[in-house]
Each structure stands twice: as structure tokens, then as C-alpha cells.
Design an enzyme around this catalytic site. Structure first.
Site, PDB file in Angstrom:
ATOM      1  N   ASP A 107      24.980  -9.986 -23.844  1.00 54.86           N
ATOM      2  CA  ASP A 107      25.415 -11.172 -23.112  1.00 54.86           C
ATOM      3  C   ASP A 107      24.197 -12.026 -22.783  1.00 54.86           C
ATOM      4  O   ASP A 107      23.513 -11.788 -21.803  1.00 54.86           O
ATOM      5  CB  ASP A 107      26.149 -10.756 -21.832  1.00 54.86           C
ATOM      6  CG  ASP A 107      26.753 -11.950 -21.109  1.00 54.86           C
ATOM      7  OD1 ASP A 107      26.579 -13.084 -21.586  1.00 54.86           O
ATOM      8  OD2 ASP A 107      27.393 -11.759 -20.058  1.00 54.86           O
ATOM      9  N   PHE A 108      23.930 -12.991 -23.649  1.00 49.25           N
ATOM     10  CA  PHE A 108      22.812 -13.903 -23.428  1.00 49.25           C
ATOM     11  C   PHE A 108      23.345 -15.322 -23.424  1.00 49.25           C
ATOM     12  O   PHE A 108      23.849 -15.801 -24.444  1.00 49.25           O
ATOM     13  CB  PHE A 108      21.732 -13.743 -24.510  1.00 49.25           C
ATOM     14  CG  PHE A 108      20.633 -14.751 -24.363  1.00 49.25           C
ATOM     15  CD1 PHE A 108      19.735 -14.654 -23.308  1.00 49.25           C
ATOM     16  CD2 PHE A 108      20.531 -15.826 -25.231  1.00 49.25           C
ATOM     17  CE1 PHE A 108      18.743 -15.616 -23.123  1.00 49.25           C
ATOM     18  CE2 PHE A 108      19.541 -16.795 -25.059  1.00 49.25           C
ATOM     19  CZ  PHE A 108      18.648 -16.683 -24.003  1.00 49.25           C
ATOM     20  N   GLU A 109      23.253 -16.003 -22.283  1.00 48.08           N
ATOM     21  CA  GLU A 109      23.895 -17.318 -22.166  1.00 48.08           C
ATOM     22  C   GLU A 109      22.971 -18.408 -21.648  1.00 48.08           C
ATOM     23  O   GLU A 109      23.434 -19.407 -21.118  1.00 48.08           O
ATOM     24  CB  GLU A 109      25.109 -17.203 -21.237  1.00 48.08           C
ATOM     25  CG  GLU A 109      26.128 -16.171 -21.670  1.00 48.08           C
ATOM     26  CD  GLU A 109      27.252 -16.008 -20.653  1.00 48.08           C
ATOM     27  OE1 GLU A 109      27.961 -16.995 -20.400  1.00 48.08           O
ATOM     28  OE2 GLU A 109      27.410 -14.894 -20.107  1.00 48.08           O
ATOM     29  N   ARG A 110      21.652 -18.207 -21.756  1.00 49.22           N
ATOM     30  CA  ARG A 110      20.747 -19.219 -21.182  1.00 49.22           C
ATOM     31  C   ARG A 110      20.618 -20.449 -22.068  1.00 49.22           C
ATOM     32  O   ARG A 110      20.504 -21.560 -21.584  1.00 49.22           O
ATOM     33  CB  ARG A 110      19.388 -18.613 -20.875  1.00 49.22           C
ATOM     34  CG  ARG A 110      19.518 -17.490 -19.869  1.00 49.22           C
ATOM     35  CD  ARG A 110      18.295 -17.313 -19.034  1.00 49.22           C
ATOM     36  NE  ARG A 110      18.488 -16.211 -18.100  1.00 49.22           N
ATOM     37  CZ  ARG A 110      18.841 -16.363 -16.836  1.00 49.22           C
ATOM     38  NH1 ARG A 110      19.063 -17.578 -16.355  1.00 49.22           N
ATOM     39  NH2 ARG A 110      18.977 -15.314 -16.052  1.00 49.22           N
TER      40      ARG A 110
END
Length: 331
Positions: A107-110
Site C-alpha cells: 500500500d503505497f499512495e504518496r
């Protein structure tokens, strides 16, 4: 190639272990045909989600519009060796079992690897990238600067996302890996207020086969909002599942499509979805060719006794029975 008919699975990805301190347990989850980590572990044998793992380059927001630069701030300035090293440390610490054979979610949302898609609170990544090129080439025109910034950003964004995924697959070979939220669709959004995905985004998804070719699962997010009408909520789910299935059908290995689904409204998180909304969103996932559902929950959904009691009641009376009906009907 058409995807073979598959078993439809529902997973529990809710930190209900936090309710154990109140003497409340969620052992019934499995009675409703929902795959549940043993001992209600959050990172467990069936599914494990890793939030912002490793050290992806990022601009971490501080007060007053300022930010802290992490690992170069943007991918083209980042150190990938450090990131991959931290990523493995993160994995080994959170879920040391190398024989993990469940669904592994990064979960990488930057930021997003497509330069254009960094809008809203991600716009700082575009601005930062553009400033870097402008400093280097003060006499270039705006168009040239933006083009170069975009090219550099996308090249290294791809490197970070691709290498992270490959490393996850290499160290946890039996697991099914994917990035949360992809493929994006941008439907039911202010500039594209229809069920169908944004046309440009669909084209960009086609160009992202470097990512999807490496994923064993596609994990679109279908969280719905209270501000939408019931039909618009269904449209949101429909468009996003359809797009993920379209991508899967275009890939040789046809990765499974599991939709991330939240039991509360995204813009009103103290309100559970109505029984009708649960039924209809679940049905929409099935009808459009999805392989399953991942029921997600936030730690703030289960951080008090009363919240745990409410969720348990909702599971036993609304969510559970519908999950049984859907899985039995499909399978």
C-alpha cells in the site's frame, strides 16, 4: 484471452485483533465463508497489507504547507538500494514467515508513477520535479521543462515500483503480490462524473503493463461515498471492477481481480453501508468479472469497545449473511 471461471473468495483485512483487549473476538468471520487470518492476526497467513513499506522517496507533509524530504523526495532523486534494504527489513519485521502464501498487498499512495496523475495533494511531486529541471536548465521554455520533468519522474517511479514488487516476489515466492488501488479509474470524480473510467487513465493503464505483468493480483479500490446516489455508488464499483478485469484479460497470466471494499462510507466513516448497498456493490463485483472482495477496515474503526461491538453486530446481522449468499451463489 478470456479469464477462466474462478472461485469467488472474500477476505477479512480488518484489524479486529484490536478488539481482543475488550474480550471481543471475531471468530465467526470464517462461518460466513470469509477467509480470515488465523488468530485474527492483521498480518497473517491469508492476507497481509504493508503500509508505506521501505523508504520510497516522498515529501512528507508538515505544518504550514512545508514538507520533509524522505529519500530524495521524488523517485528521480531517490536511493533505490536504501529503499529495497528497508523494504526487506520492513517485511521481515512485520511478517517474517518466508513461506507466506496469501495475498501480499503493497500500500503505497504518496505519488503515482504516471506524472500527469499526481494532482490534488500529490501536485507537490510535479512541482518539485519541475523545479529541479528549471534549476538545471533556466533558459528552457515551460513546455520543455515539464516534458523533461515528466520523463525523469516516470522513469524512476517505474524503477522503484517495479523493483519493490520483484523483491517482494523473490523473498515471498508463494504469495500473490499487488499494489493497493491499481489500476486507477478516476470515475465518479468531479471532472469525470460517470461510471466509465477516465479515457486518458485507461490509456495510461495500458502503458503500465510493466507493473501489471509483475502482479499476481489486481487490487482496485471500490470504497463508496454517502454523497453519491445509490445508483452512482453502483456505477463507481462497476467502472473500477470492469477496468481491472479489462487489464487482466489483456495480460497473458490473467491476474485475479480482488476489489478492496470498506463497510463504511468513505465520506461518513461512522455510518455502515446499508444492507442494499452491501448487496448491490457485492453483486456488481461479481457481475463484472471480479474474483473476490477484500473487506478492509481502518484501525480507527475498532479503537473503542463501542466501535468493536457495533462492527461485530454488523458482521453478524448484515455483512456476514450477505457474504454467505454471494459466495454460495457464485461458487
Amino acid at each position: 484471452s478470456e479469464r477462466p471461471k474462478r472461485v469467488f473468495n472474500i477476505y477479512w483485512n480488518v484489524p479486529t485483533f484490536m478488539c481482543h483487549q475488550y474480550g471481543l473476538y471475531f471468530d465467526e468471520v470464517t462461518n460466513f465463508n470469509i477467509k480470515h487470518n488465523s488468530k485474527d492476526n492483521f498480518q497473517g497467513d491469508k492476507i497481509a497489507i504493508f503500509y508505506d513499506p521501505g523508504e520510497f522517496p516522498a515529501l512528507l507533509p508538515l505544518k504550514y504547507g512545508k514538507y520533509k524530504i524522505r529519500n530524495g523526495g521524488v523517485p528521480q532523486e531517490g536511493n533505490i538500494t536504501i529503499h529495497l534494504q528497508r523494504f526487506i527489513e520492513h517485511l521481515d519485521k512485520t511478517y517474517p514467515n518466508r513461506n507466506f502464501s496469501g495475498i501480499g498487498v503493497i500500500d503505497f499512495e504518496r505519488w503515482r508513477p504516471i506524472f500527469r496523475q499526481n494532482w490534488g495533494n500529490m501536485k507537490i511531486y510535479k512541482n518539485f520535479s519541475i523545479d529541479l529541471v528549471r534549476k538545471e536548465h533556466p533558459f528552457w521554455n515551460k513546455k520543455m521543462i515539464e516534458l523533461e520533468a515528466s520523463k525523469r519522474f516516470e522513469k524512476y517511479a517505474r524503477l522503484f515500483m517495479e523493483e519493490t514488487l520483484k523483491l517482494a516476489k523473490k523473498t515471498r515466492k508463494q504469495a500473490d503480490w499487488g499494489y493497493y488501488g491499481y489500476p486507477y479509474c478516476f470515475n465518479m470524480s468531479p471532472t469525470n462524473f460517470v461510471p466509465d473510467c477516465d479515457v486518458t487513465a485507461m490509456r495510461e493503464n495500458d502503458e503500465m503493463s510493466w507493473l501489471f505483468n509483475n502482479q499476481n493480483v489486481l487490487l482496485p479500490s471500490v470504497y463508496v461515498r454517502r454523497e453519491l446516489t445509490p445508483d452512482q455508488r453502483i456505477g463507481l464499483v462497476q467502472g473500477r471492477v470492469k477496468e481491472a478485469v479489462r487489464i487482466s484479460n489483456n495480460l497473458k497470466h490473467s491476474p485475479k481481480v480482488f476489489s478492496y471494499w470498506w463497510y463504511v462510507y468513505q465520506d461518513e466513516t461512522n455510518t455502515f453501508l446499508t444492507e442494499t448497498d452491501v448487496k448491490k456493490t457485492f453483486q456488481e463485483i461479481v457481475i463484472n468479472g471480479g474474483d473476490g472482495i477484500i473487506i478492509w477496515g481502518s484501525s480507527s474503526d475498532v479503537n473503542s469497545l463501542s466501535k468493536c461491538m457495533r462492527l461485530r453486530e454488523y458482521l453478524l446481522t448484515v455483512l456476514g449473511p450477505i457474504a454467505v449468499n454471494v459466495t454460495e451463489a457464485v461458487n
